[in-house]
Enzyme design. Structure first.
Site, mmCIF file in Angstrom:
data_model
loop_
_atom_site.group_PDB
_atom_site.id
_atom_site.type_symbol
_atom_site.label_atom_id
_atom_site.label_comp_id
_atom_site.label_asym_id
_atom_site.label_seq_id
_atom_site.Cartn_x
_atom_site.Cartn_y
_atom_site.Cartn_z
ATOM 1 N N GLY A 61 2.248 2.253 10.843
ATOM 2 C CA GLY A 61 3.197 3.349 10.684
ATOM 3 C C GLY A 61 3.883 3.755 11.980
ATOM 4 N N SER A 120 3.226 -2.166 10.414
ATOM 5 C CA SER A 120 4.668 -2.236 10.652
ATOM 6 C C SER A 120 5.263 -3.626 10.374
ATOM 7 C CB SER A 120 5.008 -1.766 12.072
ATOM 8 O OG SER A 120 4.589 -0.418 12.261
ATOM 9 N N HIS A 132 -9.608 1.260 4.881
ATOM 10 C CA HIS A 132 -8.340 1.420 5.606
ATOM 11 C C HIS A 132 -8.573 2.339 6.805
ATOM 12 C CE1 HIS A 132 -4.249 2.584 6.549
ATOM 13 N NE2 HIS A 132 -3.861 1.502 5.908
ATOM 14 N N GLU A 185 -5.570 -4.918 10.617
ATOM 15 C CA GLU A 185 -4.550 -3.896 10.840
ATOM 16 C C GLU A 185 -4.861 -3.147 12.130
ATOM 17 O OE1 GLU A 185 -2.538 -2.816 6.853
ATOM 18 O OE2 GLU A 185 -4.245 -1.482 7.127
ATOM 19 N N GLY A 238 2.727 -1.246 4.317
ATOM 20 C CA GLY A 238 2.770 0.192 4.032
ATOM 21 C C GLY A 238 4.197 0.640 3.770
ATOM 22 N N GLY A 239 4.813 1.236 4.785
ATOM 23 C CA GLY A 239 6.148 1.835 4.646
ATOM 24 C C GLY A 239 7.153 0.942 3.934
ATOM 25 N N GLU A 272 -6.951 4.714 7.941
ATOM 26 C CA GLU A 272 -6.735 6.137 7.649
ATOM 27 C C GLU A 272 -7.969 6.740 6.974
ATOM 28 O OE1 GLU A 272 -2.987 5.619 5.597
ATOM 29 O OE2 GLU A 272 -2.064 5.085 7.506
ATOM 30 N N ASN A 323 0.870 -1.176 0.000
ATOM 31 C CA ASN A 323 0.000 0.000 0.000
ATOM 32 C C ASN A 323 0.909 1.228 0.000
ATOM 33 O OD1 ASN A 323 -1.757 2.073 0.532
ATOM 34 N ND2 ASN A 323 -2.331 1.374 2.591
ATOM 35 N N TRP A 324 1.013 1.856 -1.154
ATOM 36 C CA TRP A 324 1.962 2.976 -1.293
ATOM 37 C C TRP A 324 1.428 4.268 -0.683
ATOM 38 C CZ3 TRP A 324 4.074 2.491 -7.056
ATOM 39 C CH2 TRP A 324 4.732 1.259 -7.175
ATOM 40 N N LYS A 325 0.145 4.285 -0.304
ATOM 41 C CA LYS A 325 -0.480 5.478 0.294
ATOM 42 C C LYS A 325 -0.225 6.706 -0.608
ATOM 43 C CE LYS A 325 -0.253 3.269 4.740
ATOM 44 N NZ LYS A 325 -0.196 3.372 6.204
HETATM 45 P P1 PGA Z 1 2.713 0.244 7.717
HETATM 46 O O1 PGA Z 1 1.256 0.447 7.047
HETATM 47 O O2 PGA Z 1 3.263 -1.045 7.173
HETATM 48 O O3 PGA Z 1 3.494 1.441 7.278
HETATM 49 O O4 PGA Z 1 2.493 0.178 9.187
HETATM 50 C C1 PGA Z 1 0.382 -0.626 6.873
HETATM 51 C C2 PGA Z 1 -0.913 -0.151 6.263
HETATM 52 O O5 PGA Z 1 -1.364 0.947 6.619
HETATM 53 O O6 PGA Z 1 -1.522 -0.832 5.416
#
Ligand code: PGA
Length: 253
Positions: A171, A210, A93, A165, A231-232, A95, A6-8
């Protein structure tokens, strides 16, 4: 096993295209046992899709509007996502829930719309730290599942992915322990089986929050973890490839 990046809201056009090419190069040999996908920002979908063509890497979007078309300024429809080559779409998600006010009812409409248009929803669920401390983690997650899947019929396990999640792990560098993740994944699987029988039991459940090269193998070793939503670490091809490798090694060590 499934590993989805997930590149956000990251990457320039150049970076996105380069990252897509690197991902194809780095993971192609592993895609026999692990399904790999990336979810770039909407605006890079077409360019990234071009790079993924003729590879086994799936293209996904990060959200979708429930209507096929209409006066919805700024939104992107499931029809558009299909046209640009998306196979998957992340829905709900944390977010989106937290920063953009998405409710379970709104998420349910997005899941249904994705299904209706042949996109595979990756439905995200997860509790906050306060909810976990209060002992409500499992009920929060099962409520999110019930809310989001209310009007969704499921004919095949291949038509839905759930991503657990925990909000406190996204994050933050803080990961759920393999035990914590496994316990919630087992509860999710039990709940999906109650709702959809064998089809629900077979629905892939990803862990997200994470996931990094150093913790991926321990997480993926748990029986009810079917992979990760990353994510990251998905923005760095070396890290992402290492996570895919960890997933592959749980299938054939
Ligand atoms: P993260 O994000 O790996 O940076 O914690 C995961 C996600 O939000 O899907």
């Amino acid at each position: 096993m499934l590993v989805i990046g997930n590149w956000k809201m990251h990457t320039t056009l150049d970076e996105a295209v380069r990252l897509a090419s690197e991902v194809v190069r780095a993971i192609d040999a592993q895609t026999e046992t692990v399904e790999v996908g990336v979810c770039p920002p909407f605006i890079w979908l077409e360019a990234v899709g071009e790079r993924l063509r003729d590879s086994d890497v799936r293209l996904g979007a990060q959200t979708v509007h429930p209507e096929a078309s209409g006066a919805f300024t700024g939104e992107i429809s499931p029809v558009m996502l299909r046209e640009v080559g998306c196979a998957d779409v992340i829905v709900g998600h944390s977010e989106r829930r937290r920063l953009f006010g998405e409710t379970n009812a709104m998420i349910a409409r997005r899941v249904a719309a994705a299904r209706d248009h042949g996109l595979r929803p990756i439905l995200c669920v997860g509790e906050t730290l306060d909810e976990r401390k209060a002992g409500d983690a499992e009920s929060v997650v099962t409520n999110q599942l019930d809310g989001a899947l209310e009007s969704v019929a499921l004919e095949s396990s291949a038509n839905l992915v759930v991503a657990y999640e925990p909000v406190w792990a996204i994050g933050t560098g803080e990961t759920a322990t393999p035990k914590q993740a496994q316990s919630m994944h087992a509860a999710i699987r039990h709940h999906l089986a109650g709702r959809y029988g064998e089809v629900g039991r077979g629905t892939p459940i990803l862990y997200g929050g994470s996931v990094k090269p150093h913790n991926a193998a321990d997480l993926f070793a748990e029986p009810d973890l079917d992979g990760g939503l990353i994510g990251g670490a998905s923005l760095n091809v070396t890290d992402f490839a290492a996570i895919v490798k960890a997933a592959a090694e749980t299938v054939s060590p």
